[in-house]
Each structure stands twice: as structure tokens, then as C-alpha cells.
Write a protein that holds these residues in place. Structure first.
Motif, PDB file in Angstrom:
ATOM      1  N   PHE A  95       3.128   3.796  -0.373  1.00 55.57           N
ATOM      2  CA  PHE A  95       3.353   3.330   0.988  1.00 55.57           C
ATOM      3  C   PHE A  95       3.129   1.828   1.063  1.00 55.57           C
ATOM      4  O   PHE A  95       2.168   1.303   0.493  1.00 55.57           O
ATOM      5  CB  PHE A  95       2.441   4.075   1.967  1.00 55.57           C
ATOM      6  CG  PHE A  95       2.692   5.556   1.964  1.00 55.57           C
ATOM      7  CD1 PHE A  95       3.840   6.071   2.540  1.00 55.57           C
ATOM      8  CD2 PHE A  95       1.805   6.435   1.341  1.00 55.57           C
ATOM      9  CE1 PHE A  95       4.095   7.435   2.517  1.00 55.57           C
ATOM     10  CE2 PHE A  95       2.047   7.787   1.313  1.00 55.57           C
ATOM     11  CZ  PHE A  95       3.200   8.296   1.903  1.00 55.57           C
ATOM     12  N   LYS A  96       4.019   1.150   1.739  1.00 54.90           N
ATOM     13  CA  LYS A  96       3.902  -0.296   1.876  1.00 54.90           C
ATOM     14  C   LYS A  96       2.538  -0.629   2.473  1.00 54.90           C
ATOM     15  O   LYS A  96       2.108   0.017   3.433  1.00 54.90           O
ATOM     16  CB  LYS A  96       5.013  -0.836   2.780  1.00 54.90           C
ATOM     17  CG  LYS A  96       6.413  -0.648   2.229  1.00 54.90           C
ATOM     18  CD  LYS A  96       7.450  -1.127   3.229  1.00 54.90           C
ATOM     19  CE  LYS A  96       8.867  -0.847   2.730  1.00 54.90           C
ATOM     20  NZ  LYS A  96       9.894  -1.252   3.714  1.00 54.90           N
ATOM     21  N   PRO A  97       1.854  -1.633   1.917  1.00 53.87           N
ATOM     22  CA  PRO A  97       0.531  -1.978   2.444  1.00 53.87           C
ATOM     23  C   PRO A  97       0.564  -2.203   3.956  1.00 53.87           C
ATOM     24  O   PRO A  97       1.436  -2.900   4.480  1.00 53.87           O
ATOM     25  CB  PRO A  97       0.192  -3.276   1.695  1.00 53.87           C
ATOM     26  CG  PRO A  97       0.950  -3.161   0.414  1.00 53.87           C
ATOM     27  CD  PRO A  97       2.234  -2.474   0.775  1.00 53.87           C
ATOM     28  N   PRO A 102       7.638   4.300   2.952  1.00 58.08           N
ATOM     29  CA  PRO A 102       7.683   4.339   1.492  1.00 58.08           C
ATOM     30  C   PRO A 102       8.268   3.082   0.873  1.00 58.08           C
ATOM     31  O   PRO A 102       9.119   2.414   1.464  1.00 58.08           O
ATOM     32  CB  PRO A 102       8.575   5.549   1.207  1.00 58.08           C
ATOM     33  CG  PRO A 102       9.445   5.673   2.405  1.00 58.08           C
ATOM     34  CD  PRO A 102       8.608   5.232   3.556  1.00 58.08           C
ATOM     35  N   GLU A 103       7.785   2.778  -0.342  1.00 57.95           N
ATOM     36  CA  GLU A 103       8.360   1.727  -1.159  1.00 57.95           C
ATOM     37  C   GLU A 103       8.291   2.180  -2.615  1.00 57.95           C
ATOM     38  O   GLU A 103       7.573   3.125  -2.953  1.00 57.95           O
ATOM     39  CB  GLU A 103       7.624   0.399  -0.972  1.00 57.95           C
ATOM     40  CG  GLU A 103       6.219   0.356  -1.540  1.00 57.95           C
ATOM     41  CD  GLU A 103       5.622  -1.045  -1.492  1.00 57.95           C
ATOM     42  OE1 GLU A 103       6.267  -1.951  -0.943  1.00 57.95           O
ATOM     43  OE2 GLU A 103       4.494  -1.213  -2.002  1.00 57.95           O
ATOM     44  N   PRO A 205      11.567  11.173   1.172  1.00 57.76           N
ATOM     45  CA  PRO A 205      10.731  11.080  -0.022  1.00 57.76           C
ATOM     46  C   PRO A 205       9.248  10.872   0.280  1.00 57.76           C
ATOM     47  O   PRO A 205       8.444  10.787  -0.628  1.00 57.76           O
ATOM     48  CB  PRO A 205      11.300   9.839  -0.725  1.00 57.76           C
ATOM     49  CG  PRO A 205      11.660   8.938   0.411  1.00 57.76           C
ATOM     50  CD  PRO A 205      12.179   9.857   1.500  1.00 57.76           C
ATOM     51  N   GLY A 206       8.871  10.779   1.595  1.00 70.20           N
ATOM     52  CA  GLY A 206       7.522  10.372   1.960  1.00 70.20           C
ATOM     53  C   GLY A 206       6.422  11.178   1.306  1.00 70.20           C
ATOM     54  O   GLY A 206       5.394  10.634   0.900  1.00 70.20           O
ATOM     55  N   VAL A 207       6.619  12.498   1.186  1.00 70.44           N
ATOM     56  CA  VAL A 207       5.566  13.345   0.644  1.00 70.44           C
ATOM     57  C   VAL A 207       5.206  12.944  -0.783  1.00 70.44           C
ATOM     58  O   VAL A 207       4.066  13.146  -1.230  1.00 70.44           O
ATOM     59  CB  VAL A 207       5.988  14.830   0.707  1.00 70.44           C
ATOM     60  CG1 VAL A 207       7.150  15.116  -0.245  1.00 70.44           C
ATOM     61  CG2 VAL A 207       4.822  15.735   0.399  1.00 70.44           C
ATOM     62  N   LEU A 208       6.142  12.346  -1.505  1.00 68.78           N
ATOM     63  CA  LEU A 208       5.881  11.984  -2.898  1.00 68.78           C
ATOM     64  C   LEU A 208       4.926  10.800  -3.020  1.00 68.78           C
ATOM     65  O   LEU A 208       4.496  10.465  -4.119  1.00 68.78           O
ATOM     66  CB  LEU A 208       7.199  11.677  -3.611  1.00 68.78           C
ATOM     67  CG  LEU A 208       8.194  12.847  -3.658  1.00 68.78           C
ATOM     68  CD1 LEU A 208       9.485  12.421  -4.336  1.00 68.78           C
ATOM     69  CD2 LEU A 208       7.585  14.046  -4.379  1.00 68.78           C
ATOM     70  N   ASP A 477      -0.254  11.969   7.202  1.00 69.27           N
ATOM     71  CA  ASP A 477      -0.166  11.727   5.766  1.00 69.27           C
ATOM     72  C   ASP A 477       0.997  10.808   5.420  1.00 69.27           C
ATOM     73  O   ASP A 477       0.947  10.059   4.446  1.00 69.27           O
ATOM     74  CB  ASP A 477       0.035  13.043   5.018  1.00 69.27           C
ATOM     75  CG  ASP A 477      -1.170  13.957   5.102  1.00 69.27           C
ATOM     76  OD1 ASP A 477      -2.285  13.473   4.857  1.00 69.27           O
ATOM     77  OD2 ASP A 477      -1.007  15.149   5.414  1.00 69.27           O
ATOM     78  N   TYR A 478       2.084  10.905   6.174  1.00 72.38           N
ATOM     79  CA  TYR A 478       3.259  10.079   5.964  1.00 72.38           C
ATOM     80  C   TYR A 478       4.057  10.099   7.255  1.00 72.38           C
ATOM     81  O   TYR A 478       3.733  10.830   8.203  1.00 72.38           O
ATOM     82  CB  TYR A 478       4.096  10.558   4.767  1.00 72.38           C
ATOM     83  CG  TYR A 478       4.369  12.052   4.733  1.00 72.38           C
ATOM     84  CD1 TYR A 478       5.543  12.574   5.260  1.00 72.38           C
ATOM     85  CD2 TYR A 478       3.456  12.932   4.167  1.00 72.38           C
ATOM     86  CE1 TYR A 478       5.798  13.935   5.237  1.00 72.38           C
ATOM     87  CE2 TYR A 478       3.704  14.290   4.132  1.00 72.38           C
ATOM     88  CZ  TYR A 478       4.873  14.790   4.673  1.00 72.38           C
ATOM     89  OH  TYR A 478       5.122  16.137   4.657  1.00 72.38           O
ATOM     90  N   ASN A 479       5.112   9.295   7.302  1.00 75.08           N
ATOM     91  CA  ASN A 479       5.745   8.994   8.578  1.00 75.08           C
ATOM     92  C   ASN A 479       6.895   9.934   8.916  1.00 75.08           C
ATOM     93  O   ASN A 479       8.062   9.555   8.861  1.00 75.08           O
ATOM     94  CB  ASN A 479       6.239   7.543   8.552  1.00 75.08           C
ATOM     95  CG  ASN A 479       6.622   7.049   9.943  1.00 75.08           C
ATOM     96  OD1 ASN A 479       6.428   7.736  10.928  1.00 75.08           O
ATOM     97  ND2 ASN A 479       7.160   5.855  10.000  1.00 75.08           N
ATOM     98  N   THR A 480       6.579  11.178   9.264  1.00 80.73           N
ATOM     99  CA  THR A 480       7.587  12.097   9.784  1.00 80.73           C
ATOM    100  C   THR A 480       6.961  12.941  10.889  1.00 80.73           C
ATOM    101  O   THR A 480       5.759  13.243  10.843  1.00 80.73           O
ATOM    102  CB  THR A 480       8.129  13.064   8.713  1.00 80.73           C
ATOM    103  OG1 THR A 480       7.090  13.993   8.348  1.00 80.73           O
ATOM    104  CG2 THR A 480       8.620  12.327   7.479  1.00 80.73           C
TER     105      THR A 480
END
Length: 577
Positions: A95-97, A102-103, A205-208, A477-480
């Protein structure tokens, strides 16, 4: 489950706007190909302005609130294990700081098929794990297949796989039926790992980027019998890989876990593919008591700790420490268990409870600056957020009217709150309970108070549907939106017991369908409709607030980028004195 330097409000705006902009661009772009990433290491954006490490061969000591359960993130669910794992491992993405977006990491770029079922990741070349094993497409597929092939106690403990991906290979339910899985296969094609899914999902792909999906050394996983997890009574025994030999490709390598001195020691990976860690040694010192952590920071025996009490922020700042406040990527809610108290099956009663709560006053009086009232179950930086929902402003007279219409003017509820815990979204549970108990009593509801320790009956009781009302929340946890409302409501046997309502299965199916829509614009529209139904038609809980948690470091520490996901990478951190 996550910002500005409390001493400088400008950075707050930069970080919050950055998070919003990234989320917005993700909603609006509608593309299926990720932009190719540079080979620059994670954390380079986090380097402090000015100064250099006073001693690059020195150490940074962080006060951890608890001990890691072990060091294989596949089997972890707790933040302290993940905190260590993030320094040792990397995944295909990160994840981008300072954001939840995601990055590239071990993958330099990726492409999504039109139907969303095939993802092709180009693996970064020339990278090795800590034991010298090459990071290549075959290693990536080995890891994903290892996750999918878990059985027995390993499958029980690999919760982030089962919660997100569904079933494991050949898994069946109690009726002998196959448990569906989102994952189908991974194929190495040169330097590309091709992941096939059974359905499109917004999780990719966020979960990865989650620690549980870290890519670890196949050599070490096999050498130290990584899958040999054994159930022993109510606990689990982990193999040597998870306790002594975790082997990733991150900027730090595992050195030792000294249980006698309550320390976990990591050392710089000088072969890291990107920018090397600015401090040679990273130590996590386990200090369960928050007051003790603060005292050790003040004494200089640690260099930072997480989740300082908001009541301490001003004092710490005044004493020269850097309190960095994360953007609020969380939600606290008042859950209302369906089916436990028959009165709560009536929408009018649930709406009355919502109108009875003075959430605005609560946020202003009890939460830190930057907190705000929640209109839906996730913050406005996440796809599918909408302001066009039924709202419940503080209106005790409206609450009384609805209770009367429902024939529940003498309603009694069992209201649960947790002890022995402080959460990022809920710094002081007792104060939250006290405020809302008074609000409910003011409209004629009799409140039976029930308090239990967080890990000593509270969570188990809530999951068992023993509570009428309860306080809980979530840090993303991620952006969804699926990571928020999908986590809460897709299963009908959830903690709200929505399966007892005629609309429970409808809500569940709508969430499944929305998650599987490959087109971002169409998916966003589906989530807008779900949020409108959640707040107007269903209301299984009342969203309360989004509250920004903080992390604090010593005044001579630079380079820390606070993350909305509590995804801080310490390789960029250094001391200037």
C-alpha cells in the motif's frame, strides 16, 4: 483494522487529501491495467525532510502492546504479529505510504482480464528471499497454492484466506458439499504469475497487500515444515518455520524472539532490492500496559508506541514527542442483534434507537480532533460511499414516537460493552457505553448493563448472539466496500444474526453480486444502492463514528509515515541524535 504530524496541520491535509484523491481516482478510472511501478523500494516516500541517521548501525525500539502469536502471517489474525511480519515480508503489491491504495512490490505491474477472473502479475527480477532463494513466478505460485492447500489445523488458522477467498482445495462443509473458493489456480509463465479466479471480485488486487498474503521462501517453507500446525486443546502448536525461521524478501530479516526479555529483534537485509533500511536493528519490546509504554517512551528506553490515548496527545506533544494522527479508516457501530430480543425485529424500534443516540455530542466530547459522525458503515474515502442515505439525527421525541408506534414504550435491552481493551475506533469503551446508556434511558428504554473482558467472553458472547445491543467496530484492511460491509453482512450467520430477518438473505446476495461486478462504475453504483438499503430498509446496526488513531515516536525520530491501515514500514525510520 491506518497521519498528520500533530505539530504541523499541513501534513494532515496532504495525507487525508492524498487518500481521498487515490480512492476517487480508483472509482473514476474504470481501467483494467495497473500502471507500471518503478523499482523504487517501499518507504522511500517516507524519508524525513532533512537530517540523516545519527547512527545507521544503531537501533530503533518500538513498544508493542502484545506478543506476536508466531511469525508466519498466513496463520495470523492479530495486529502485533502483522506488525512484525510487515517488516520481514513483501507481497505482490503493498500500500502506498500514507494511503490504502495499492502500488507495486514484488510485482512491478499487473493486468486484469475483462471478466475480472484472470490477473497477470509481472514479477520483479533480480530479487531474492533472505535465504538466497530467487523470488520468481514459480515462488509466487508455490505460495498461493500452499495457502489454498491448507488442511486440518492449518486451514482453521488461515482465517484471512477463508474469510476472503472462501474454501480450501477439496474442502467440504458439514453436509459434505464443496466449499466454494474465489481462488482457482496460479500458473508461472516466464516472469509472470497468472492467477485464475472462479469469479470476479473487488478484493483484487488489494487483498494481496495484506501480510497474510506475503510471498515467503519456498525453500524455507519446506525445510522447516511450515504447514505442520497442530491443534492442542484450545490452542495451536506451530512448526519451526513460524517460530524460528520466517523467511521473506522484505527490508528486515528475523534474528530472534527473546521471550525472557519480551523482545523480537530484526536486522537489516543488506540484499534488499530497494532502498535499504535506515537502521540496522529493529527491536519490538513487548509492553502490554499502555501507561508503562508511555513511561518507557518518556524514559527513552523505547522510541515509539502505537495507539496512545487521545487524552495523552497534548501532553506528549508538549513534552517534545511526535504524535502522528492517522486518517480515520475505521468505523464504530452499535450492533443490534436480530432475533435475540423480539422487539429488535421491528425496524421502527431499531430506528428509534438510532434517533435516540446523540452521536454528534459523543464525537465532540469524547473522540479526538478529526473524528466525525458516521452516516454509513465506512469512511468517505472508500468506493460506494454516498451521502444520499436515510440519516438519523439526534431526535429523542422522534425516538419516543417510533417506540410508541411499535408498542415498545417500555422496552428493556441488554446492552453489552467490552472491558480490558482499547480499540482505535473506541479508545474508552466504558465512556461510550455510559453516554449511549443515558441517551437510551432518556427516551424510556430500560438498559441492563453487561460488561465482559474483550477476550474473556465479550467477543464470544457477541458472536453467539447473546447481546441485544453491543459496541464494536472495524479498521479497514484495504480500500474496498466489501472489506467493510461485505465482512459485516455477507454471511447471514453474522454477529448481527441477519439470517433471522426476511431481508437477511437478500442483503447477503446483493453483497455477493456487487463484489463480483468487474466494471468499477457499475460496482460502485451497486454499493451505493446497498448502502441506501442498509440505512433505510434494514438498519441492523447504527454507525456511530470514524475516529483517527495515533502513533507516537520520540522527538529525534524521523521518516515514519503513518498509515490508515496501521501498515507502517519501519525501514524508512531513523534517529537524528
Amino acid at each position: 483494522m491506518k497521519r498528520h504530524l500533530w505539530l504541523g496541520a499541513g501534513l494532515a491535509g496532504v495525507l487525508v487529501l492524498g487518500l481521498t484523491a487515490c480512492a476517487s481516482s480508483s472509482r473514476d478510472a474504470g481501467t483494467t491495467t495497473a500502471a507500471s511501478g518503478s523499482a523504487q523500494a517501499s518507504g522511500s516516500a517516507g524519508e524525513g525532510s532533512g537530517g540523516q541517521p545519527a547512527n545507521p548501525d544503531g537501533q530503533f525500539v518500538f513498544g508493542a502492546a502484545g506478543a506476536p502469536s508466531m511469525f508466519d502471517p498466513l496463520y495470523a489474525t492479530d495486529g502485533e504479529t502483522f506488525r512484525v511480519a510487515r517488516q520481514i515480508n513483501e507481497g505482490l503489491i503493498r500500500f502506498k505510504p500514507g494511503t490504502a491504495d495499492p502500488e507495486p512490490a514484488l510485482a512491478t505491474d499487473w493486468e486484469q482480464s475483462t471478466d475480472g477472473k484472470t490477473w497477470t502479475f509481472t514479477i520483479r527480477e533480480g530479487v531474492t528471499f533472505h535465504d538466497g532463494t530467487p523470488v520468481d513466478a514459480a515462488a509466487v505460485c508455490f505460495n498461493l497454492d500452499r495457502m489454498y492447500n491448507q488442511t486440518g489445523a492449518g486451514a482453521t488458522q488461515a482465517q484471512y484466506w477463508s474469510d476472503v477467498m472462501g474454501g480450501f482445495k477439496n474442502q467440504v462443509d458439514d453436509a459434505g458439499q464443496p466449499v466454494p473458493s474465489v481462488y482457482s489456480s496460479c500458473t508461472a509463465e516466464g516472469n509472470k504469475a497468472v492467477i485464475a479466479l472462479t469469479t470476479s471480485t473487488s478484493k483484487f488486487p488489494g487483498v494481496l497487500g495484506l501480510p497474510s498474503y506475503s510471498i515467503q521462501s519456498p525453500t524455507a517453507l519446506q525445510q522447516y515444515d511450515a504447514n505442520n500446525v497442530v491443534a492442542q486443546g484450545d490452542s495451536f502448536v506451530y512448526p519451526a518455520y513460524a517460530t524460528e525461521h520466517p523467511t521473506g524478501a522484505g527490508p528486515y530479516k528475523f534474528q530472534a524472539y527473546d521471550k525472557a526479555n519480551n523482545t523480537v529483534t530484526l536486522v537489516r537485509n543488506d540484499d534488499y532490492y530497494g532502498e535499504k533500511a535506515k537502521t540496522k536493528t529493529l527491536i519490538f519490546k513487548i509492553i502490554p500496559d499502555e501507561t508503562a509504554r508511555k513511561q518507557e517512551l518518556q524514559a527513552g528506553t523505547i522510541d515509539g508506541y502505537d495507539f496512545p490515548s487521545p487524552a495523552d496527545w497534548d501532553g506528549l506533544t508538549g513534552a517534545g514527542f511526535n504524535v502522528e494522527v492517522r486518517p480515520a479508516f475505521n468505523v464504530m457501530y452499535l450492533g443490534m442483534t436480530q432475533g435475540t430480543n423480539p422487539a429488535l425485529a421491528d425496524l421502527k424500534v431499531r430506528q428509534a434507537i438510532a434517533y435516540a443516540l446523540n452521536r454528534e455530542q459523543f464525537v465532540q466530547s469524547q473522540l479526538p480532533d478529526g473524528a466525525k459522525v458516521a452516516d454509513i458503515f465506512y469512511p468517505d474515502t472508500v468506493d460506494g460511499w454516498t451521502d444520499d442515505v436515510t440519516k438519523y439525527p439526534y431526535d429523542p421525541e422522534k425516538a419516543k414516537q417510533l417506540l410508541a408506534e411499535a408498542g415498545q414504550s417500555n422496552l428493556t435491552v441488554n446492552f453489552w460493552w467490552p472491558t480490558e481493551v482499547s480499540r482505535p475506533y473506541m479508545p474508552d469503551p466504558k465512556s461510550v457505553f455510559t453516554a449511549f446508556k443515558a441517551d437510551l434511558e432518556a427516551v424510556g428504554i430500560t438498559v441492563n448493563e453487561i460488561s465482559k473482558p474483550w477476550n474473556g467472553g465479550y467477543l464470544d458472547g457477541v458472536e453467539a448472539h447473546d447481546a441485544d445491543l453491543f459496541l464494536l467496530g472495524w479498521t479497514g484492511d484495504y480500500n474496498t466496500p466489501d472489506n467493510f460491509i461485505g465482512t459485516f453482512f455477507t454471511r447471514t450467520d453474522n454477529r448481527f444474526n441477519t439470517g433471522t430477518q426476511p431481508w437477511g438473505a437478500t442483503l447477503s446476495e446483493a453483497l455477493k453480486q456487487a463484489d463480483a461486478i468487474p466494471d468499477p462504475d457499475q460496482r460502485n453504483a451497486a454499493y451505493v444502492k446497498i448502502n441506501q438499503d442498509l440505512m433505510g430498509t434494514y438498519l441492523p446496526a447504527v454507525p456511530i463514528s470514524h475516529s483517527p488513531p495515533a502513533i507516537v515516536v520520540a522527538g529525534d525520530v524521523e521518516g515514519l509515515v503513518a498509515s490508515p491501515l496501521t501498515d507502517e514500514r519501519f525501514s524508512t525510520v531513523y534517529k537524528t541524535s
